[in-house]
Write an enzyme that holds these catalytic residues in place. Structure first.
Site, mmCIF file in Angstrom:
data_model
loop_
_atom_site.group_PDB
_atom_site.id
_atom_site.type_symbol
_atom_site.label_atom_id
_atom_site.label_comp_id
_atom_site.label_asym_id
_atom_site.label_seq_id
_atom_site.Cartn_x
_atom_site.Cartn_y
_atom_site.Cartn_z
ATOM 1 N N ASP A 31 6.702 -7.530 -8.531
ATOM 2 C CA ASP A 31 6.827 -7.628 -9.917
ATOM 3 C C ASP A 31 7.274 -9.109 -10.451
ATOM 4 O O ASP A 31 8.215 -9.253 -10.104
ATOM 5 C CB ASP A 31 7.476 -6.476 -10.874
ATOM 6 C CG ASP A 31 7.337 -6.530 -12.448
ATOM 7 O OD1 ASP A 31 6.426 -7.276 -12.694
ATOM 8 O OD2 ASP A 31 8.109 -5.810 -13.018
ATOM 9 N N ASP A 125 0.619 -9.018 -13.334
ATOM 10 C CA ASP A 125 1.570 -9.845 -12.496
ATOM 11 C C ASP A 125 2.381 -8.791 -11.753
ATOM 12 O O ASP A 125 3.471 -8.914 -11.367
ATOM 13 C CB ASP A 125 2.601 -10.329 -13.500
ATOM 14 C CG ASP A 125 3.107 -9.369 -14.439
ATOM 15 O OD1 ASP A 125 2.557 -8.298 -14.703
ATOM 16 O OD2 ASP A 125 4.264 -9.745 -15.242
ATOM 17 N N GLU A 126 1.702 -7.792 -11.336
ATOM 18 C CA GLU A 126 2.523 -6.699 -10.725
ATOM 19 C C GLU A 126 1.415 -5.870 -9.617
ATOM 20 O O GLU A 126 0.266 -5.764 -9.875
ATOM 21 C CB GLU A 126 3.271 -5.786 -11.366
ATOM 22 C CG GLU A 126 2.747 -4.809 -12.272
ATOM 23 C CD GLU A 126 3.658 -3.981 -12.942
ATOM 24 O OE1 GLU A 126 4.453 -3.217 -12.219
ATOM 25 O OE2 GLU A 126 3.438 -3.879 -14.198
#
Length: 451
Positions: A31, A125-126
């Site tokens: 993350d 973003d993860e």
């Protein structure tokens, strides 16, 4: 921070046993830390250490991301900007640069795919990574995570937090507990103890109402759920949810990491500064959102078979509608045509509109064979907009676009005394009335990374 890595056993361990141990705990959740803010700070390093909020400038905007310094004042993603500024009046407000976020996201995800072919991206973003198949080549999962974090920071200037566990639930919770810029490995034998002291809200699927019901029954921590008799849980939250939570609380999550390279849908939405009732304004915004969405489709080599419309009224009532098409598409023309059709099918609106959005859904690779319709119009529009993409790539996105999206300008008079709208100079119109303008370039904002 690490929970008993045990990378060097106290007893002799054969290579086969060592590989088996590594593979037994090889699910990673990566993350990125305050991703939007992190990307913005690459262009404004002088703001590091200060409270920063990324959001649009409108008074009805919401927070996209906040630095940890701003979060210390209670600012959170999704919070109305007005409330965030009241909580942290000293914060620096930065306008978002979505194209840069997408570009950095692609580079981060590319790093993941270099490690393993089992990558499940769950947001910009993860992602989850199953590195069991990579340990023979790259070593233990914790070493892979350290190398990955170092590479992200050195090559991109961003930080990532990583959790490692026996399954997705444990890895996800571990990454959250390791933030910011941390690494947490939870060994299989430590899993139940690690989870036990966490609040029930740490588990996926436990929202506000479920948490209230559980706490009301005296079940405050994950350990309480793990120890509770299953019939007690089912009485509180129902049979399916009770069984699900009991399994998670005991560290059992059978869901595999499912490789997903393509997005399931692509879309864009806009919240108005003031509620809107004017159809002309709604259609204009749909036009802009359609071009933004179609451009992303083509950039990722995708096409769609379904159009989705989202409408939110002033009282926050939200409607969604969709339409499946007989032919897949990549053009904003098709997206707008069917999105506007869905809007019209809603009929007379009972309230003004607070938000409108459009999505391209049921995606597929554009390299797949395409059966054209009889008139072949989807190919014509696709080719025209691909040409526009090439102009954007060379001269910038502001050089070519729909004339309807030009800002209002004073009307001028020419020698024949006919009023001429200065916006239309140099514009060219197609047969159905859609015009294109060529605008002067603006100063570029944050630049996207190459590659």
């Amino acid at each position: 921070m690490l929970c008993r890595t045990q990378e060097e056993g106290a007893v002799t361990e054969t290579p086969k046993d060592r590989l088996a141990r590594w593979r037994a705990c090889a699910v990673m959740h990566v993350d990125m830390d305050m991703f939007y803010v992190g990307v913005e700070l690459l262009a404004a390093p002088g703001l590091r250490g200060r409270p920063v909020i990324v959001a649009g400038s409108g008074h009805r905007s919401v927070v996209l991301s906040a630095s940890y310094e701003a979060r210390a004042f209670g600012v959170r993603s999704g919070m109305p900007l007005a409330r965030a500024r009241a909580m942290c009046p000293g914060a620096v407000l930065l306008e978002p640069h979505r194209s840069a976020y997408e570009a950095y996201s692609r580079r981060v995800m590319a790093m993941f795919w270099e490690i393993t072919d089992r990558v499940e991206q769950i947001s910009v973003d993860e992602a989850f990574l199953d590195v069991a198949g990579a340990v023979r080549r790259l070593g233990p999962p914790v070493g892979i995570a350290r190398t990955l974090r170092a590479r992200v920071q050195e090559e991109l200037g961003l930080t990532a937090s990583v959790g490692i566990g026996v399954n997705k639930t444990v890895a996800k919770i571990a990454s959250t507990r390791s933030k910011p810029d941390g690494l947490l490995l939870v060994q299989p034998e430590d899993t139940v103890a690690f989870l036990a002291e966490l609040p029930v809200t740490a588990l996926w699927g436990v929202g506000g109402r479920t948490a209230e019901a559980l706490v009301g029954a005296g079940l405050r921590h994950v350990g309480d759920l793990a120890a509770a008799p299953l019939p007690q849980l089912t009485r509180v939250v129902g049979r399916a949810a009770g069984h699900h939570l009991h399994e998670l609380a005991n560290g059992r999550d059978p869901r595999p990491v499912v490789p997903v390279r393509e997005e399931k849908s692509v879309g864009a939405e806009e919240t108005f500064p003031q509620d809107v009732s004017d159809d002309r304004v709604l259609h204009e915004v749909l036009l802009r959102l359609s071009h933004r969405t179609a451009s992303r489709l083509r950039r990722h080599g995708l096409r769609a078979r379904r159009v989705g419309l989202k409408l939110r009224y002033a009282d926050f009532t939200t409607l969604t509608r969709s339409r499946t098409l007989s032919q897949p598409f990549t053009s904003a023309h098709d997206l707008l045509q069917h999105g506007a059709g869905l809007l019209e099918e809603l009929g007379e609106r009972p309230q003004a509109v607070r938000l409108i959005g459009i999505r391209a859904e049921a995606l597929e690779q554009s390299t797949d064979a395409l059966q054209l319709s009889l008139d072949g119009r989807e190919e014509e529009w696709g080719a025209a907009e691909e040409a526009m993409d090439r102009v954007h790539a060379r001269f910038g996105a502001d050089r070519l676009g729909p004339a309807r999206l030009l800002p209002a300008a004073p009307r001028e008079r020419q020698g024949n005394s006919k009023a001429v709208d200065s916006r239309a100079r140099g514009a060219q119109s197609t047969a159905d009335g859609l015009s294109w303008y060529q605008a002067a370039p603006e100063q570029p904002g944050i630049s996207a990374p190459e590659g």
